[in-house]
Write an enzyme that holds these catalytic residues in place. Structure first.
Site, PDB file in Angstrom:
ATOM      1  N   GLY A 124      -4.130   6.359  -2.431  1.00  0.00           N
ATOM      2  CA  GLY A 124      -4.792   5.567  -1.396  1.00  0.00           C
ATOM      3  C   GLY A 124      -4.408   4.102  -1.461  1.00  0.00           C
ATOM      4  N   SER A 126      -1.400   3.170  -0.362  1.00  0.00           N
ATOM      5  CA  SER A 126      -0.382   3.046   0.687  1.00  0.00           C
ATOM      6  C   SER A 126       1.041   2.967   0.190  1.00  0.00           C
ATOM      7  CB  SER A 126      -0.673   1.825   1.565  1.00  0.00           C
ATOM      8  OG  SER A 126      -1.730   2.108   2.368  1.00  0.00           O
ATOM      9  N   ASP A 172      -2.488  -0.892   6.824  1.00  0.00           N
ATOM     10  CA  ASP A 172      -1.656  -0.763   5.621  1.00  0.00           C
ATOM     11  C   ASP A 172      -0.329  -1.493   5.793  1.00  0.00           C
ATOM     12  OD1 ASP A 172      -3.716   0.896   5.036  1.00  0.00           O
ATOM     13  OD2 ASP A 172      -2.571   2.761   5.147  1.00  0.00           O
TER      14      ASP A 172
END
Ligand code: GLA
Length: 387
Positions: A124, A126, A172
């Protein structure tokens, strides 16, 4: 014949010849503001000091491209003058970016690229955006295509939407490219207005705890949350045509839909409205140095993600709950899309080492899974070096 050919042995000449461009492409964290970006809301991310390193050189061909990942010890090659087909897994982040660059009418030529990642996949943080933006930034620099940073952000997001099939927002990619060292970005995803707020964390640090789980349907559940929000907006538009996204909706107007939206849909909307408020409040608390109040907003965010938006999972909830009675932890929440990955914790620096040992043991006892701790600092967005 297919255009994409995968291989596992590293071509020997990739070791020898000098690369022209090196890109350091960071992962990102998000302090607060989850699932708000695709609802035109506010997010509070920054790039971190953990990066994917990509090296590029022209290979003197017109169309032949060769990519090798030191991390996966796998590579693939393709031709720019043939249709860019889908590859496997990580290959698609790269192929998607190449496709989007070609769609813009830009004319790169053949190149070689060597990739090494220091970012855990599926945590998580990215790694995918880092790969996309690093690839786009590298090709842009190598061939002097003249793309702006914002164009790189947008084409990388499109690559993920169109090629990979994850309907992600812009957070992101924006954080990976646009961050400034030592700052957090308060980003308004409606108009991409960014305010850089100094990350003065006093005696605290940001600690990620990676559950090392990714629950199956992560991508499709992510997309379905987005669809639920968009469906809610369509219903609301029937009465308020001026509402273009959940960002335009007030709590008062939302209340009128208590019985007109399915209960879960209503909860999703309520969460998004509240999370937007929390981001704005959190930015103010950080500016005035109230880290404890900042942390409380992180806990409230998690509560919403767990119960109203329903994107958490037992492992993440366990880690957040475990932090609650520790007075040296000011805030903790799941980070990113959810269904696994990391929690982000605002924790006093002196306590980090002891806490990692303690929480890792508790997590292992409960789930029989190893916990990974990653200490991170807000860092610069994409950096490009010419060799
Ligand atoms: C993923 C997506 C982002 C954002 C977050 C949730 O990281 O890529 O666009 O939606 O989830 O905040």
């Amino acid at each position: 014949m297919t255009n994409i050919r995968s291989f596992s042995a590293k071509p020997e000449d990739l070791n020898k010849i000098q690369f022209e461009i090196t890109v350091a492409s960071p992962g990102r964290i998000n302090l607060i503001g989850e699932h708000t970006d695709y609802n035109d809301g506010f997010v509070f991310p920054t790039a971190i000091d953990k990066k994917v390193i990509l090296k590029f050189r022209k290979n003197q061909t017109d169309y032949f491209c060769r990519i090798y990942s030191e991390t996966y010890q796998k590579g693939f090659e393709f031709h720019l003058d043939k249709p860019i087909e889908k590859g496997q897994g990580w290959e698609n982040y790269i192929l998607g970016v190449v496709q989007e660059i070609l769609n813009l009418g830009a004319k790169p030529a053949g190149f070689d690229c060597l990739i090494e990642s220091k970012l855990p996949v599926g945590a998580g943080i990215s790694s995918s955006a880092a790969l996309e933006c690093g690839m786009a930034g590298g090709i842009n620099a190598l061939f002097e295509l003249g793309l702006s940073n914002l164009e790189i952000v947008k084409l990388s997001q499109k690559a993920e939407n169109n090629f990979v099939g994850s309907n992600c927002g812009i957070m992101d990619q924006y954080a990976s490219v646009m961050s400034k060292k030592g700052h957090i970005i308060k980003l308004d995803c409606q108009n991409l207005e960014a305010k850089y707020i100094p990350a003065d964390l006093q005696n605290c640090k940001l600690l990620l705890l990676n559950t090392n789980v990714t629950h199956n349907l992560a991508d499709s559940d992510y997309n379905s949350r987005r669809e639920e929000c968009e469906a809610a907006v369509k219903i609301i538009q029937k009465e308020y045509p001026e509402i273009g996204s959940l960002r335009d909706l007030s709590f008062e107007k939302l209340k009128n839909f208590r019985n007109k939206l399915a209960a879960k849909m209503y909860d999703r909307c309520l969460y998004v409205l509240k999370e937007n408020e929390r981001v704005l409040a959190a930015a103010e608390q950080l500016k005035s140095g109230n880290l404890k109040s900042f942390g409380e907003l992180m806990y409230a965010s998690h509560e919403g993600l767990q119960n109203k938006y329903e994107v958490s999972c037992p492992e993440l909830d366990f880690l957040v709950d475990h932090s609650r009675d520790k007075d040296f932890i000011y805030g903790s929440r799941m980070m990113g899309g959810g269904f696994g990955g990391c929690t982000i914790n605002l924790i006093e620096e002196d306590e980090i080492e002891t806490y990692i040992k303690e929480v890792s043991a508790a997590y292992f006892e409960k789930y029989n899974i190893k916990l990974d701790a990653i200490s991170v600092s807000p860092d610069q967005g994409t950096e490009i070096f010419k060799n």
